[in-house]
Enzyme design. Structure first.
Site, PDB file in Angstrom:
ATOM      1  N   ASP A  94     -24.426  -4.248  30.891  1.00  0.00           N
ATOM      2  CA  ASP A  94     -25.796  -4.226  30.644  1.00  0.00           C
ATOM      3  C   ASP A  94     -26.102  -2.782  30.831  1.00  0.00           C
ATOM      4  OD1 ASP A  94     -25.687  -7.196  29.806  1.00  0.00           O
ATOM      5  OD2 ASP A  94     -26.123  -7.472  31.558  1.00  0.00           O
ATOM      6  N   GLU A 153     -29.955 -10.644  21.525  1.00  0.00           N
ATOM      7  CA  GLU A 153     -30.313 -10.254  22.707  1.00  0.00           C
ATOM      8  C   GLU A 153     -29.994  -9.048  22.961  1.00  0.00           C
ATOM      9  OE1 GLU A 153     -27.879 -12.815  25.270  1.00  0.00           O
ATOM     10  OE2 GLU A 153     -26.274 -11.332  25.247  1.00  0.00           O
TER      11      GLU A 153
END
Length: 315
Positions: free
Chosen positions: A14, A194
């Site tokens: 991420d 997401e």
């Protein structure tokens, strides 16, 4: 011939890279232990790989934000540094592990690796459900919050929402849903939208996002709107029917996603930052597999002004 990419930073998922007006690049990401927020900075992208890290916030032992610290992003909003992240409650509070909510911390120092980080509390969306992967951006003087959240009336794990912000840690108004999992490639393993990230260029606002389970099925999609459109009107947004970045089996780069955008040292070349694995034979629980690595590559553009993401294995 294009260069086959190697990870810039290993075992950092991420990834988020922000280039500030001070000339430094700031990097944060999910660490394998999911127990803290780590920052580093460097004058160059390559320098981030060897830059000294600083742990600026650690989770408490118990409480509503004491487990699974996920997907931090560092932003400079309205004169201060903010890190937005998701965290789950300790298991004695909730029966289920994945009950994340979103939080913010703030630092008013010039250098966010120094000074004090203040916990600003939960960023409340008005929907009490699993949510994560917040990012922010400013357009025409308005600060916006963009994130992923589950809705009880919509099948799947998470959808993408947007809302204006009253302060850098508070939204105002009703959240507006921009996208939900609907194409086959968004629904592999899990029904997921997401990890949104925003890029403004060529008269458009682009939102990249990630979909499906976080294995080799993980892939990226794209939303876009005209820069003069009402960003809070879902009708302003267009959505790619096919993934814009996906696994490259030829070079063994699997599940690219959860990206961010930054700019190269030349000040103009847009860089795509994302994580991917270099193998698929995961032993044990994939959640605790540490080998999602940070990659960086130039983003290309086609003749119509749309981004060309190419392959995750090729610069």
């Amino acid at each position: 011939m294009s260069e086959v990419l190697q990870p810039l930073i290993e075992q950092r998922a991420d990834p988020y890279i922000y280039r500030h007006t001070d000339g430094y690049y700031y990097f944060t990401a999910s660490v394998p232990q999911y127990d803290r927020i780590e920052l580093r900075r460097a004058k160059t992208i390559e320098g981030l790989a060897s830059a000294q890290t600083r742990d600026v916030w650690r989770k408490p032992d118990t409480g509503p934000y004491s487990e699974l610290i996920w997907a931090p992003e560092i932003h400079f909003n309205q004169g201060a540094w903010y890190v937005y992240f998701a965290a789950a409650p300790s298991r004695e509070i909730k029966d289920k592990l994945f009950q994340h909510r979103m939080y913010a911390i703030r630092n008013e120092s010039a250098n966010p690796l120094e000074g004090t980080w203040e916990f600003m509390g939960q960023v409340d969306t008005g929907i009490d459900s699993f949510c994560l992967d917040a990012t922010t951006f400013t357009h025409k003087g308005q600060l916006y919050y963009l994130w992923a959240q589950k809705h009880e009336d919509i099948e799947g794990n998470s959808n993408l929402y947007i809302a204006p912000m009253k302060t850098p840690w508070q939204i105002e108004g009703e959240p507006v849903m921009l996208s939900k999992p609907e194409h086959d490639w968004e629904c592999q393993g899990f029904l997921v939208n997401e990890g949104p990230s925003v890029l403004k260029k060529n008269g458009k606002i682009f939102i990249s996002y990630s979909a499906s389970a976080t294995d080799h099925n993980y892939a990226m999609g794209l939303l876009w709107a005209d820069e003069n459109a009402d960003l809070l009107d879902p009708a302003s947004w267009h959505k790619s029917e096919k993934p814009v970045l996906q696994t490259c089996f030829e070079h063994k780069v699997y599940g690219p996603g959860h990206n961010s955008f930054t700019v190269a040292e030349d000040g103009s070349t847009v860089l795509l930052v994302y994580h991917a694995r270099t193998y698929t034979e995961i032993v044990g629980d994939p959640l605790w597999n540490p080998d999602r690595h940070t990659f960086v590559k130039p983003l290309r553009w086609d003749a119509s002004g749309m981004p060309d993401f190419g392959r995750p294995s090729i610069a």
